[in-house]
Write an enzyme that holds these catalytic residues in place. Sequence first.
Site, short mmCIF file in Angstrom:
data_model
loop_
_atom_site.label_atom_id
_atom_site.label_comp_id
_atom_site.label_asym_id
_atom_site.label_seq_id
_atom_site.Cartn_x
_atom_site.Cartn_y
_atom_site.Cartn_z
N TRP A 45 -3.23 -2.67 -1.39
CA TRP A 45 -2.91 -4.08 -1.68
C TRP A 45 -3.74 -4.87 -0.69
O TRP A 45 -3.48 -4.82 0.52
CB TRP A 45 -1.41 -4.31 -1.49
CG TRP A 45 -0.89 -5.61 -1.99
CD1 TRP A 45 -0.49 -5.91 -3.26
CD2 TRP A 45 -0.64 -6.80 -1.21
NE1 TRP A 45 -0.03 -7.21 -3.33
CE2 TRP A 45 -0.12 -7.76 -2.08
CE3 TRP A 45 -0.83 -7.14 0.13
CZ2 TRP A 45 0.23 -9.04 -1.66
CZ3 TRP A 45 -0.48 -8.41 0.55
CH2 TRP A 45 0.04 -9.35 -0.34
N HIS A 62 17.79 -36.72 -5.75
CA HIS A 62 16.98 -37.05 -4.57
C HIS A 62 15.52 -36.63 -4.74
O HIS A 62 14.81 -36.49 -3.76
CB HIS A 62 17.57 -36.39 -3.33
CG HIS A 62 18.97 -36.83 -3.03
ND1 HIS A 62 19.29 -38.14 -2.76
CD2 HIS A 62 20.15 -36.15 -3.01
CE1 HIS A 62 20.60 -38.24 -2.57
NE2 HIS A 62 21.14 -37.04 -2.73
N ARG A 109 5.00 -0.22 -6.05
CA ARG A 109 4.99 -0.98 -4.81
C ARG A 109 4.04 -2.17 -4.86
O ARG A 109 4.13 -3.06 -4.02
CB ARG A 109 4.59 -0.07 -3.65
CG ARG A 109 5.56 1.07 -3.42
CD ARG A 109 5.02 2.02 -2.39
NE ARG A 109 4.89 1.38 -1.10
CZ ARG A 109 5.81 1.42 -0.14
NH1 ARG A 109 6.93 2.04 -0.35
NH2 ARG A 109 5.61 0.82 1.01
N GLU A 118 17.87 -17.77 -7.15
CA GLU A 118 17.48 -16.42 -7.58
C GLU A 118 16.98 -16.44 -9.03
O GLU A 118 16.02 -15.75 -9.37
CB GLU A 118 18.67 -15.46 -7.39
CG GLU A 118 18.47 -14.05 -7.88
CD GLU A 118 17.31 -13.28 -7.23
OE1 GLU A 118 16.73 -13.76 -6.26
OE2 GLU A 118 17.01 -12.19 -7.75
N GLU A 141 8.49 -15.01 -10.68
CA GLU A 141 7.91 -13.71 -10.31
C GLU A 141 7.30 -12.99 -11.51
O GLU A 141 6.21 -12.44 -11.40
CB GLU A 141 8.99 -12.78 -9.73
CG GLU A 141 9.32 -13.02 -8.27
CD GLU A 141 10.40 -12.08 -7.77
OE1 GLU A 141 10.29 -11.60 -6.64
OE2 GLU A 141 11.39 -11.82 -8.51
N LYS A 200 6.35 -4.63 -4.00
CA LYS A 200 7.77 -4.32 -3.94
C LYS A 200 8.27 -4.34 -2.51
O LYS A 200 9.36 -4.80 -2.21
CB LYS A 200 7.99 -2.92 -4.55
CG LYS A 200 9.43 -2.46 -4.56
CD LYS A 200 10.22 -3.25 -5.57
CE LYS A 200 11.68 -2.90 -5.61
NZ LYS A 200 12.47 -4.00 -6.19
N CYS A 211 0.81 -1.21 0.00
CA CYS A 211 0.00 0.00 0.00
C CYS A 211 0.85 1.27 0.00
O CYS A 211 1.96 1.27 0.52
CB CYS A 211 -0.88 0.04 1.23
SG CYS A 211 -1.86 -1.44 1.46
N ASN A 221 -1.91 2.39 5.80
CA ASN A 221 -1.05 1.25 5.46
C ASN A 221 -0.86 0.44 6.73
O ASN A 221 -0.67 1.03 7.80
CB ASN A 221 0.33 1.72 4.99
CG ASN A 221 0.29 2.35 3.62
OD1 ASN A 221 -0.75 2.38 2.97
ND2 ASN A 221 1.44 2.86 3.18
N GLY A 222 -0.84 -0.88 6.61
CA GLY A 222 -0.65 -1.72 7.78
C GLY A 222 -1.93 -2.47 8.11
O GLY A 222 -2.84 -2.54 7.29
N LYS A 274 13.32 -15.20 -10.14
CA LYS A 274 13.07 -14.16 -11.16
C LYS A 274 12.06 -14.66 -12.18
O LYS A 274 11.13 -13.96 -12.54
CB LYS A 274 14.37 -13.78 -11.89
CG LYS A 274 15.33 -12.91 -11.14
CD LYS A 274 14.91 -11.49 -10.92
CE LYS A 274 14.11 -11.29 -9.67
NZ LYS A 274 14.64 -11.29 -8.38
C1 G6P Z 1 9.15 -8.67 -1.75
C2 G6P Z 1 9.62 -8.36 -3.15
C3 G6P Z 1 10.88 -9.15 -3.46
C4 G6P Z 1 11.93 -8.88 -2.40
C5 G6P Z 1 11.42 -9.19 -0.99
C6 G6P Z 1 12.37 -8.69 0.08
O1 G6P Z 1 8.63 -9.96 -1.70
O2 G6P Z 1 8.63 -8.64 -4.10
O3 G6P Z 1 11.38 -8.76 -4.72
O4 G6P Z 1 13.07 -9.64 -2.66
O5 G6P Z 1 10.19 -8.52 -0.78
O6 G6P Z 1 12.41 -7.30 0.00
P1 G6P Z 1 13.52 -6.38 0.63
O7 G6P Z 1 13.05 -4.99 0.36
O8 G6P Z 1 13.53 -6.70 2.10
O9 G6P Z 1 14.81 -6.71 -0.01
#
Ligand code: G6P
Length: 624
Positions: free
Chosen positions: A90, A520, A27, A497, A504, A619, A2, A116-117, A501
Amino acid sequence: MCGIVGYVGPRRATPILLEGLKRLEYRGYDSAGIAVGLAGSASEEGGAKGAPKASGNRLQVIKKIGKIAALRAVVPKDLPGDWGIGHTRWATHGGVTDANAHPHLDASGKIAVVHNGIIENYRPLREMLEKDGVRFASETDTEVIPNLIARYYEGDLEAAVKAALGHFEGTYGIAVIHADHPGLIVGARNGSPLVVGVGEGEMLLASDVTAMISHTRQVVYLNDGEVVVIEPSGYRTTGRDDRPVDKKVDQVTWELNNIEKGDYPCYMEKEIFEQPESIARALSGRIDRETASAKLGGLNLDKRRLREVGRVHVIAAGTSWHAGLVGAGLLESLARIPASAELASELRYRNPVVEKDSLWFAVSQSGETADTLYAMREIQRKGGTVLGVCNVVGSTIARESEGGVYVHSGPEIAVASTKAFTSQLAALYLFTLQQARMRDLSMEEGLRFIEALEAVPGAVKKVLGGRDELQRIAKKYSHATDFLFLGRGLMYPIALEGALKLKEISYIHAEGYASGEIKHGPIALVSPEVPSVFVVPDDGLREKTISNMREIKARGGPVIAIGVEGDGEVASIADDFFGVPKGDPRFYPFTMIVPLQLIAYFCALELGRDVDQPRNLAKSVTVE
Ligand code: G6P
């Protein structure tokens, strides 16, 4: 997640709010709205702006599910708005509906709130208010806020907000307006960021500086427990107990063009291509050739304390956790310090042992991730020293940690993290060098490490030159429904990672595994339809990884190998091969992640996905 924006000043609020919301889009959100105050006849008759008016003013609330463009389409073109607040939501409590979108009004329609929250005790509060005859228009936790404020309102909005706050359990960043208080916004923070933007004759309030950077670069970060009142002429901050709090005005150092796409079709591509510069920035001024070590002044720990570190733990989530896994691996092998990277969401609830000689790193791009922040507080509660590795300056984790390293990647707008990851690696590599040089790494080896580190931006640039080849590979496989990503040693977190990616942004199912682990279980998934992406550098584990590649090939699985330029053997086994420049094996995490970022990006493009704002993701995840 949010986002909040608010404006008071001489200009029309509506366009400023809509622009701020647009900048908060990155965000992640699913609905948006604004509430603007419209001065009525009483205000036209005179009286200075900011002075309470008894009547004549009203609030207009417009909210809509979907993108900001959908909201913009229903906002009347000529809606002036003398002051106002806006929000991107959100969904957490209550589905994605216009009614659940913020701002929320109290029953009389005079008070509007964006939040927010999460208000965790909203149910009993709602029941209490309903018993008093309040009818709720949404399913949200937020709607209790304006109604509780209304209950305490006796002409002083700030006092009513403070009285209501005493009832809320949970987290909030809120902005509140009242129809009878033109040009005034009350903000309060507890666990969700809020920043004041100090302009000339105008003031802004937002959850994130990006929402107001085009208007002012002078900002004031609120702390938990603080309440702010903004008016065009200035701001004042107090504690909930009315005690005045003096705040420092910070200057935002980055430029507006850092948050604009420029010639790139989307932020993610821009950010991937920025990596040579962002990595160089993370290293800049931090290398000391004289001592063959790293200078990390922000750690705020004296040499003795640093030398006595017996164990390092990284706490993080998502991509930052993957950076932590690489950093921990390197620390163990080079500095010989036992190190691990832990998922913040798990760590917090497992009553972690906090040893005296341990050092903890909270790694977070945003510096606001709730899981990481709460885990960090838990460690601090038990006496542990936590340092931050953050990108966002002034973020909560950065401010609440004992010290740390800013990674300086510049604003990262695309939800999927790319340049922040490689900058986090740079920071952790510098810390490793410093620790290793305080222990048994020789001057000569230290200098070799520095040379290799300084060569990273150039090597990444060369990898980016392979854009077209990586696009070709991505196109060939983008219609697969499942992928495996495999690597060993430092390449295992890179495989994780790479898989993250891809899932996501393309929504293709992808699993990252340690190559040695496929026999395994995951090998059962191998078929001609399931491509395996191997990350295979020319390190001591190359032969083992090659054997794993052959196991996949023998079972008819297509293999894409990211290896080292000129590695004919790996290229001959793989169906598709991409080579990164040959270098010191310890530094391949920087170069080998880049092709995986680009493969994910081009797969997503091929499938027509919204690369920068993938579905369901945020984000900065400020709720648990
Ligand atoms: C969210 C984002 C990810 C990110 C993670 C940790 O899930 O979508 O892309 O890696 O948070 O975020 P940070 O800001 O703590 O690195």
